[in-house]
Design a protein around this motif. Structure first.
Motif, PDB file in Angstrom:
ATOM      1  N   ARG A   1       0.842  -1.207   0.000  1.00  0.00           N
ATOM      2  CA  ARG A   1       0.000   0.000   0.000  1.00  0.00           C
ATOM      3  C   ARG A   1       0.873   1.252   0.000  1.00  0.00           C
ATOM      4  O   ARG A   1       0.659   2.163  -0.793  1.00  0.00           O
ATOM      5  CB  ARG A   1      -0.910  -0.030   1.234  1.00  0.00           C
ATOM      6  N   ASP A   2       1.879   1.278   0.862  1.00  0.00           N
ATOM      7  CA  ASP A   2       2.753   2.453   0.946  1.00  0.00           C
ATOM      8  C   ASP A   2       3.588   2.622  -0.320  1.00  0.00           C
ATOM      9  O   ASP A   2       3.728   3.730  -0.831  1.00  0.00           O
ATOM     10  CB  ASP A   2       3.673   2.362   2.160  1.00  0.00           C
ATOM     11  N   GLU A   3       4.145   1.526  -0.800  1.00  0.00           N
ATOM     12  CA  GLU A   3       5.011   1.614  -1.975  1.00  0.00           C
ATOM     13  C   GLU A   3       4.257   2.096  -3.211  1.00  0.00           C
ATOM     14  O   GLU A   3       4.755   2.906  -3.985  1.00  0.00           O
ATOM     15  CB  GLU A   3       5.650   0.259  -2.275  1.00  0.00           C
ATOM     16  N   TYR A   4       3.049   1.617  -3.380  1.00  0.00           N
ATOM     17  CA  TYR A   4       2.289   1.939  -4.589  1.00  0.00           C
ATOM     18  C   TYR A   4       1.315   3.100  -4.388  1.00  0.00           C
ATOM     19  O   TYR A   4       0.583   3.450  -5.304  1.00  0.00           O
ATOM     20  CB  TYR A   4       1.553   0.691  -5.100  1.00  0.00           C
TER      21      TYR A   4
ATOM     22  N   LYS B   1      -7.293   4.089   0.848  1.00  0.00           N
ATOM     23  CA  LYS B   1      -8.494   3.350   1.234  1.00  0.00           C
ATOM     24  C   LYS B   1      -9.680   3.660   0.322  1.00  0.00           C
ATOM     25  O   LYS B   1     -10.619   2.900   0.242  1.00  0.00           O
ATOM     26  CB  LYS B   1      -8.879   3.662   2.682  1.00  0.00           C
ATOM     27  N   GLN B   2      -9.631   4.792  -0.376  1.00  0.00           N
ATOM     28  CA  GLN B   2     -10.739   5.163  -1.249  1.00  0.00           C
ATOM     29  C   GLN B   2     -10.774   4.294  -2.510  1.00  0.00           C
ATOM     30  O   GLN B   2     -11.792   4.184  -3.159  1.00  0.00           O
ATOM     31  CB  GLN B   2     -10.649   6.641  -1.645  1.00  0.00           C
ATOM     32  N   GLU B   3      -9.650   3.702  -2.850  1.00  0.00           N
ATOM     33  CA  GLU B   3      -9.608   2.853  -4.037  1.00  0.00           C
ATOM     34  C   GLU B   3     -10.189   1.482  -3.711  1.00  0.00           C
ATOM     35  O   GLU B   3     -10.213   1.061  -2.561  1.00  0.00           O
ATOM     36  CB  GLU B   3      -8.163   2.727  -4.527  1.00  0.00           C
TER      37      GLU B   3
ATOM     38  N   ASP C   1      -6.178  -7.588  -7.023  1.00  0.00           N
ATOM     39  CA  ASP C   1      -6.046  -8.083  -8.400  1.00  0.00           C
ATOM     40  C   ASP C   1      -4.759  -7.573  -9.045  1.00  0.00           C
ATOM     41  O   ASP C   1      -4.115  -8.290  -9.805  1.00  0.00           O
ATOM     42  CB  ASP C   1      -7.247  -7.668  -9.252  1.00  0.00           C
ATOM     43  N   PHE C   2      -4.391  -6.326  -8.754  1.00  0.00           N
ATOM     44  CA  PHE C   2      -3.170  -5.750  -9.308  1.00  0.00           C
ATOM     45  C   PHE C   2      -1.950  -6.604  -8.955  1.00  0.00           C
ATOM     46  O   PHE C   2      -1.042  -6.783  -9.753  1.00  0.00           O
ATOM     47  CB  PHE C   2      -2.988  -4.314  -8.790  1.00  0.00           C
TER      48      PHE C   2
ATOM     49  N   LEU D   1      -7.851 -11.899   1.212  1.00  0.00           N
ATOM     50  CA  LEU D   1      -7.062 -10.967   2.000  1.00  0.00           C
ATOM     51  C   LEU D   1      -7.757  -9.613   2.187  1.00  0.00           C
ATOM     52  O   LEU D   1      -7.285  -8.776   2.944  1.00  0.00           O
ATOM     53  CB  LEU D   1      -5.690 -10.750   1.342  1.00  0.00           C
ATOM     54  N   ALA D   2      -8.861  -9.392   1.501  1.00  0.00           N
ATOM     55  CA  ALA D   2      -9.562  -8.101   1.556  1.00  0.00           C
ATOM     56  C   ALA D   2      -9.940  -7.716   2.993  1.00  0.00           C
ATOM     57  O   ALA D   2      -9.927  -6.539   3.344  1.00  0.00           O
ATOM     58  CB  ALA D   2     -10.790  -8.124   0.674  1.00  0.00           C
ATOM     59  N   SER D   3     -10.237  -8.693   3.820  1.00  0.00           N
ATOM     60  CA  SER D   3     -10.638  -8.394   5.199  1.00  0.00           C
ATOM     61  C   SER D   3      -9.505  -7.795   6.025  1.00  0.00           C
ATOM     62  O   SER D   3      -9.746  -7.239   7.092  1.00  0.00           O
ATOM     63  CB  SER D   3     -11.173  -9.647   5.884  1.00  0.00           C
ATOM     64  N   LEU D   4      -8.277  -7.886   5.553  1.00  0.00           N
ATOM     65  CA  LEU D   4      -7.132  -7.360   6.287  1.00  0.00           C
ATOM     66  C   LEU D   4      -6.839  -5.902   5.974  1.00  0.00           C
ATOM     67  O   LEU D   4      -6.057  -5.268   6.667  1.00  0.00           O
ATOM     68  CB  LEU D   4      -5.877  -8.199   5.981  1.00  0.00           C
ATOM     69  N   LEU D   5      -7.440  -5.391   4.921  1.00  0.00           N
ATOM     70  CA  LEU D   5      -7.186  -3.991   4.534  1.00  0.00           C
ATOM     71  C   LEU D   5      -8.134  -3.035   5.221  1.00  0.00           C
ATOM     72  O   LEU D   5      -9.224  -3.322   5.532  1.00  0.00           O
ATOM     73  CB  LEU D   5      -7.295  -3.835   3.026  1.00  0.00           C
TER      74      LEU D   5
END
Length: 140
Positions: free
Chosen positions: A112-115, A119-121, A128-129, A136-140
């Motif tokens: 997340r930090d590197e790219y 959170k709005q995206e 998928d990217f 893993l979506a539940s961890l974000l």
């Protein structure tokens, strides 16, 4: 996310700047190797003669390889002696093990930090990217 995982992410980015996983591994003196691990295993870590090493499946997507590298960096830093194959296809749940859960949170925070993801995206677009499982979506 646990405060101490965020603190570790902040510590690493303050100390080394925002790096990709392979540059961070180099800064941490972790040897990264690529091998064909088949279609079941994304990667794993071990120590050989006290030299930390990450082995990543050479057959997976490059972005996924970077996520795997961040995941294994976390294990080497915080789960000494813990050695498991990351994202074994036959595993029922990627979130079932506490240590795996922590390493996944770290991986996602570093990506997340590197790219520059916010959170709005869309979370699923983010996963998928990197060709990471939607579980893993539940961890974000």
């Amino acid at each position: 996310m646990e405060w101490w995982i965020e603190k570790d992410v902040d510590h690493l980015t303050e100390k080394f700047g925002i790096l990709n996983a392979f540059e961070l591994a180099s800064e941490l003196n972790i040897n990264v190797q690529f091998n064909n691990l088949g279609s079941v295993i994304y990667g794993y870590n071990n120590n050989s003669h006290r030299i930390p090493m990450i082995i990543i499946n050479s057959e997976i997507d490059e972005r996924t390889q970077e996520g795997v590298c961040f995941h294994e960096i976390f294990h080497l830093r915080h789960h000494k002696g813990f050695n498991t194959q990351f994202f074994a296809v036959n595993t029922n749940s990627l979130l079932s093990d506490h240590n795996e859960n922590e390493a996944n949170k770290f991986m996602l925070a570093m990506l997340r930090d590197e790219y520059g993801w916010s959170k709005q995206e869309d979370v699923l677009d983010f996963l998928d990217f990197f060709k990471l499982p939607h579980e893993l979506a539940s961890l974000l």
